[in-house]
Design a protein around this motif. Structure first.
Motif, PDB file in Angstrom:
ATOM      1  N   GLU A  80      16.014  14.392 -34.801  1.00 17.47           N
ATOM      2  CA  GLU A  80      14.933  14.567 -33.635  1.00 17.47           C
ATOM      3  C   GLU A  80      15.260  14.119 -32.313  1.00 17.47           C
ATOM      4  OE1 GLU A  80      11.396  12.964 -34.747  1.00 17.47           O
ATOM      5  OE2 GLU A  80      11.279  12.427 -36.805  1.00 17.47           O
ATOM      6  N   GLU A  84      14.113  17.080 -29.160  1.00 18.65           N
ATOM      7  CA  GLU A  84      13.469  16.158 -28.178  1.00 18.65           C
ATOM      8  C   GLU A  84      14.541  16.173 -26.443  1.00 18.65           C
ATOM      9  OE1 GLU A  84      12.470  11.833 -29.379  1.00 18.65           O
ATOM     10  OE2 GLU A  84      10.695  12.407 -30.381  1.00 18.65           O
ATOM     11  N   ASP A  97       1.970  19.950 -33.980  1.00 20.10           N
ATOM     12  CA  ASP A  97       0.724  19.121 -34.359  1.00 20.10           C
ATOM     13  C   ASP A  97       0.638  18.164 -35.159  1.00 20.10           C
ATOM     14  OD1 ASP A  97      -1.008  18.991 -37.599  1.00 20.10           O
ATOM     15  OD2 ASP A  97      -1.904  19.371 -35.254  1.00 20.10           O
ATOM     16  N   PRO A  98       0.693  16.748 -34.832  1.00 19.80           N
ATOM     17  CA  PRO A  98       0.946  15.155 -35.152  1.00 19.80           C
ATOM     18  C   PRO A  98       1.042  14.943 -36.745  1.00 19.80           C
ATOM     19  CG  PRO A  98      -0.254  15.436 -33.789  1.00 19.80           C
ATOM     20  CD  PRO A  98      -0.906  16.736 -33.826  1.00 19.80           C
ATOM     21  N   TYR A  99      -0.098  15.810 -37.712  1.00 15.03           N
ATOM     22  CA  TYR A  99      -0.496  16.085 -39.344  1.00 15.03           C
ATOM     23  C   TYR A  99       1.253  16.753 -39.677  1.00 15.03           C
ATOM     24  CZ  TYR A  99      -2.253  14.947 -43.464  1.00 15.03           C
ATOM     25  OH  TYR A  99      -2.747  14.445 -44.716  1.00 15.03           O
ATOM     26  N   ARG A 101       3.786  16.749 -38.076  1.00  8.65           N
ATOM     27  CA  ARG A 101       5.318  16.145 -38.178  1.00  8.65           C
ATOM     28  C   ARG A 101       4.991  14.884 -39.224  1.00  8.65           C
ATOM     29  NH1 ARG A 101       6.713  17.537 -32.782  1.00  8.65           N
ATOM     30  NH2 ARG A 101       7.737  15.065 -32.540  1.00  8.65           N
ATOM     31  N   ALA A 102       4.221  14.618 -39.454  1.00  9.02           N
ATOM     32  CA  ALA A 102       3.863  13.744 -39.866  1.00  9.02           C
ATOM     33  C   ALA A 102       4.483  13.949 -41.674  1.00  9.02           C
ATOM     34  CB  ALA A 102       2.853  12.762 -40.043  1.00  9.02           C
ATOM     35  N   ARG A 105       7.889  14.508 -41.758  1.00  7.41           N
ATOM     36  CA  ARG A 105       8.876  13.534 -41.600  1.00  7.41           C
ATOM     37  C   ARG A 105       8.848  12.659 -43.562  1.00  7.41           C
ATOM     38  NH1 ARG A 105       6.647  11.844 -35.995  1.00  7.41           N
ATOM     39  NH2 ARG A 105       7.873  12.292 -34.951  1.00  7.41           N
ATOM     40  N   PHE A 106       7.733  13.105 -43.709  1.00  8.54           N
ATOM     41  CA  PHE A 106       7.639  12.236 -45.095  1.00  8.54           C
ATOM     42  C   PHE A 106       8.376  12.448 -46.004  1.00  8.54           C
ATOM     43  CE2 PHE A 106       4.947  10.407 -48.890  1.00  8.54           C
ATOM     44  CZ  PHE A 106       5.662  11.317 -49.770  1.00  8.54           C
ATOM     45  N   TRP A 107       8.622  14.141 -46.025  1.00  7.16           N
ATOM     46  CA  TRP A 107       9.858  15.313 -47.143  1.00  7.16           C
ATOM     47  C   TRP A 107      10.974  15.267 -46.595  1.00  7.16           C
ATOM     48  CZ3 TRP A 107       7.386  14.970 -52.006  1.00  7.16           C
ATOM     49  CH2 TRP A 107       6.323  15.393 -52.259  1.00  7.16           C
ATOM     50  N   ALA A 109      11.939  12.068 -45.556  1.00  6.19           N
ATOM     51  CA  ALA A 109      11.777  10.800 -45.702  1.00  6.19           C
ATOM     52  C   ALA A 109      12.250  10.980 -46.955  1.00  6.19           C
ATOM     53  CB  ALA A 109      11.470   9.213 -45.548  1.00  6.19           C
ATOM     54  N   TYR A 110      11.528  11.333 -48.187  1.00  5.44           N
ATOM     55  CA  TYR A 110      11.400  11.759 -49.459  1.00  5.44           C
ATOM     56  C   TYR A 110      13.280  11.643 -49.970  1.00  5.44           C
ATOM     57  CZ  TYR A 110      10.169  12.880 -53.939  1.00  5.44           C
ATOM     58  OH  TYR A 110       9.962  12.539 -55.890  1.00  5.44           O
TER      59      TYR A 110
ATOM     60  N   HIS B  54       4.093   8.193 -54.727  1.00  3.53           N
ATOM     61  CA  HIS B  54       5.144   7.401 -54.576  1.00  3.53           C
ATOM     62  C   HIS B  54       3.899   5.801 -54.472  1.00  3.53           C
ATOM     63  CE1 HIS B  54       8.363   8.170 -52.274  1.00  3.53           C
ATOM     64  NE2 HIS B  54       7.966   8.834 -50.990  1.00  3.53           N
ATOM     65  N   ARG B  65      -7.483  12.418 -44.580  1.00  2.59           N
ATOM     66  CA  ARG B  65      -6.507  13.142 -44.703  1.00  2.59           C
ATOM     67  C   ARG B  65      -5.663  11.867 -45.049  1.00  2.59           C
ATOM     68  NH1 ARG B  65      -4.224  18.488 -41.330  1.00  2.59           N
ATOM     69  NH2 ARG B  65      -4.716  17.042 -40.008  1.00  2.59           N
ATOM     70  N   VAL B  67      -2.248   9.764 -44.162  1.00  2.52           N
ATOM     71  CA  VAL B  67      -0.534   9.557 -43.774  1.00  2.52           C
ATOM     72  C   VAL B  67       0.018   8.226 -44.504  1.00  2.52           C
ATOM     73  CG1 VAL B  67       0.774   9.447 -42.088  1.00  2.52           C
ATOM     74  CG2 VAL B  67      -1.206  10.347 -41.506  1.00  2.52           C
ATOM     75  N   ILE B  72       6.320   5.820 -40.535  1.00  5.06           N
ATOM     76  CA  ILE B  72       5.625   7.647 -40.313  1.00  5.06           C
ATOM     77  C   ILE B  72       3.829   7.559 -39.854  1.00  5.06           C
ATOM     78  CG2 ILE B  72       5.068  10.335 -41.395  1.00  5.06           C
ATOM     79  CD1 ILE B  72       7.016   9.852 -43.201  1.00  5.06           C
ATOM     80  N   TYR B  76       2.408   8.842 -35.827  1.00  8.07           N
ATOM     81  CA  TYR B  76       1.208   9.997 -36.438  1.00  8.07           C
ATOM     82  C   TYR B  76       0.387   8.881 -35.390  1.00  8.07           C
ATOM     83  CZ  TYR B  76      -2.846  11.900 -37.789  1.00  8.07           C
ATOM     84  OH  TYR B  76      -4.223  12.921 -37.653  1.00  8.07           O
ATOM     85  N   GLU B  79       1.014   9.846 -31.483  1.00  4.01           N
ATOM     86  CA  GLU B  79       1.424  11.081 -31.113  1.00  4.01           C
ATOM     87  C   GLU B  79      -0.161  11.443 -31.568  1.00  4.01           C
ATOM     88  OE1 GLU B  79       4.384  12.980 -33.759  1.00  4.01           O
ATOM     89  OE2 GLU B  79       5.988  12.027 -32.769  1.00  4.01           O
ATOM     90  N   PRO B  95      13.706  10.666 -24.484  1.00  2.29           N
ATOM     91  CA  PRO B  95      15.017  10.941 -25.684  1.00  2.29           C
ATOM     92  C   PRO B  95      16.117  10.344 -26.062  1.00  2.29           C
ATOM     93  CG  PRO B  95      15.057  12.980 -24.267  1.00  2.29           C
ATOM     94  CD  PRO B  95      14.354  11.910 -23.798  1.00  2.29           C
ATOM     95  N   ARG B 102      14.467   4.541 -32.774  1.00  3.72           N
ATOM     96  CA  ARG B 102      14.006   5.086 -34.013  1.00  3.72           C
ATOM     97  C   ARG B 102      15.015   4.493 -35.357  1.00  3.72           C
ATOM     98  NH1 ARG B 102      12.975  11.061 -32.437  1.00  3.72           N
ATOM     99  NH2 ARG B 102      10.340  10.963 -32.416  1.00  3.72           N
TER     100      ARG B 102
END
Lengths: 243, 225
Positions: A80, A84, A97-99, A101-102, A105-107, A109-110, B54, B65, B67, B72, B76, B79, B95, B102
């Motif tokens: 990341e 940046e 797009d924020p969604y 990006r989430a 990040r989710f996958w 982290a998975y 999970h 939707r 999250v 995360i 979100y 952002e 940065p 983080r």
């Protein structure tokens, strides 16, 4: 392509790593995709350098990216950071797009928190019993990633869409090790018949220039893995049949 | 879509420090949301649909939707609602500062909760090991804070949001580990007090005695003395 200029912005780049670490490969792929030049320093984990211990006092692990002498640790944090610190240099690893990006990040982290611990159990298994149990436990995680690929790619070549993204790098950097473990264990974790989407993605990822340039030789990785297993077996005093 | 409602909903569990990270972030941004307490012993259709991978809280639903994963969710929120009503960003602009934030949030995720769980669940040698690790973790955080007002420096931010809910667990760690966080990590305790002065933190953290009561209840259920 402003390679030298990009690396110069904010100072020189150095990467502390080990040649076969998939977490180090993640960073090398990302830097390669962005066309950033850096000095690579191979660490001996049995005898860590002062520079490594000073740069990552908390974990003492590789990879560590030093930018103008300032350390950034943890591979996903480095990825990341690369996006940046050098915006507009090469395609971004994360979408805008924020969604989305989430979701990325989710996958990622998975991969770190769910897939890799399951893979590690297979990686470390010494007996047939352990292998079978570990494999059975790992398959549902691969299924989830196969579904994730379909959702995230929306028919495009990568998790990131048209270009390699965060999840592609996070997972793809482990492919050479997944293949080594498959060969030794006689398993087929990314079974092309069962997971055609993921298997095809793996080929595409490994064919990307920035990836080919930094993924270590499969034969050498296999040799290293066999060396590890020999040590673990000797330590465990195991009498079971193993390669 | 997992849910149907417009706006923000948070699927959460009252004592969860992970859920509280989200509540603090929403509060810092002045964002209204519907809080939906979940029964983790009997998970709702909505939770299972929203987090099929999970099946855990917290889950933020934004116009239906989902999250998932607390850090995360916090990013979100930062952002998706930038500069809302002039509220500052949780992650700093620089940065390198973002990378540091983080890193510390990730450190707490990797170490603190699991070590804390071992500290209250285990006995004997294993508990002593957990105690040793907990002291190391808290000292590391104390050191990272240094003489800064917050983990990010002058401004309360992402790393502070990530770590603040665990301050409500200090009392529980102290009683199980037989140590004083104030004695071992005075800067961390001073930081915890500063966080507690913020409305977002004060109204969203579980009182430490209630956390302790909850853990005692959990121990009874697990048959631990």
């Amino acid at each position: 392509m402003a390679v030298a200029a990009a690396a110069g912005a904010g100072g020189e780049l150095r990467l502390l790593g080990t040649w076969s670490s998939p977490w180090v490969i993640r960073v090398r792929v990302a830097l390669g995709l962005k066309g950033l030049s850096y000095e690579y320093l191979e660490e001996d984990l049995a005898s860590k350098s002062d520079l490594l211990l000073r740069s990552n006092p908390v974990h003492g692990k590789v990879p560590v990216l030093l930018h103008g002498g300032r350390p950034v640790c943890e591979s996903l944090v480095i990825l990341e950071y690369a996006d940046e610190a050098w915006p507009g240099v090469g395609p971004p690893l994360l979408p805008s797009d924020p969604y989305d990006r989430a979701t990325a990040r989710f996958w990622a982290a998975y991969v770190n928190d769910t897939f890799l611990p399951a893979f590690r159990a297979l990686f470390r298994s010494l007996t047939e019993e352990q292998r079978a149990a570990a494999f059975e436990n790992a398959v549902p995680k691969v299924e989830a990633l196969d579904r994730a690929l379909a959702e995230c790619s929306k028919g495009k070549p990568f998790f990131g869409g048209d270009a390699v993204g965060l999840v592609d790098v996070a997972l793809g950097s482990h492919l050479v090790w997944i293949r080594a473990v498959n060969e030794v264990a006689g398993t087929n974790l990314l079974d092309g018949a069962r997971f055609p989407g993921l298997a095809a993605w793996a080929e595409r990822f490994l064919a990307v220039d920035a990836v080919r340039e930094v993924v270590p030789d499969a034969g050498k990785v296999l040799e290293q893995y066999k060396g590890f297993r020999a040590k673990w077996i000797a330590a465990a005093g195991s009498t079971s049949k193993s390669t | 879509m997992a849910g149907e409602k417009k706006g923000l909903q948070l699927l959460d569990f009252w004592v969860s420090p992970f859920g509280q990270r989200c509540r603090i972030a929403l509060s810092e941004k002045g964002l209204p949301y519907e809080y939906l307490e979940q029964d983790l012993g009997n998970k709702s259709e909505l939770l299972l649909r929203s987090n099929p991978v999970h099946k855990k809280i917290p889950v933020l639903l934004h116009d239906g939707r989902p999250v998932c994963e607390s850090l995360i969710i916090v990013q979100y929120i930062d952002e998706a609602f930038p500069g809302k009503d002039g509220k500052p960003a949780l992650l700093p602009a620089d940065p390198y500062a973002r990378a540091q934030a983080r890193f510390w949030a990730d450190y707490v995720d990797k170490k603190l909760y699991d070590c804390g769980t071992r500290l209250w669940k285990l006995k004997g040698e294993a508990q002593q090991q957990a105690r040793k690790e907990m002291l190391e973790i808290l000292r590391t955080l104390d050191g990272a804070l240094g003489d800064g007002k917050f983990f990010g420096g002058e401004a309360f931010g992402f790393a502070d949001v990530a770590i603040a809910p665990f301050t409500a667990w200090f009392l529980t760690y102290e009683r199980h580990g037989e140590f004083s966080v104030e004695e071992e990590c005075p800067r961390l305790v001073a930081w915890a007090k500063r966080c507690g002065e913020r409305e977002s933190v004060a109204k969203n953290l579980t009182p430490p005695e209630k956390v302790y009561e909850f853990i005692c209840g959990m121990k009874k259920r697990f048959g631990i003395e």
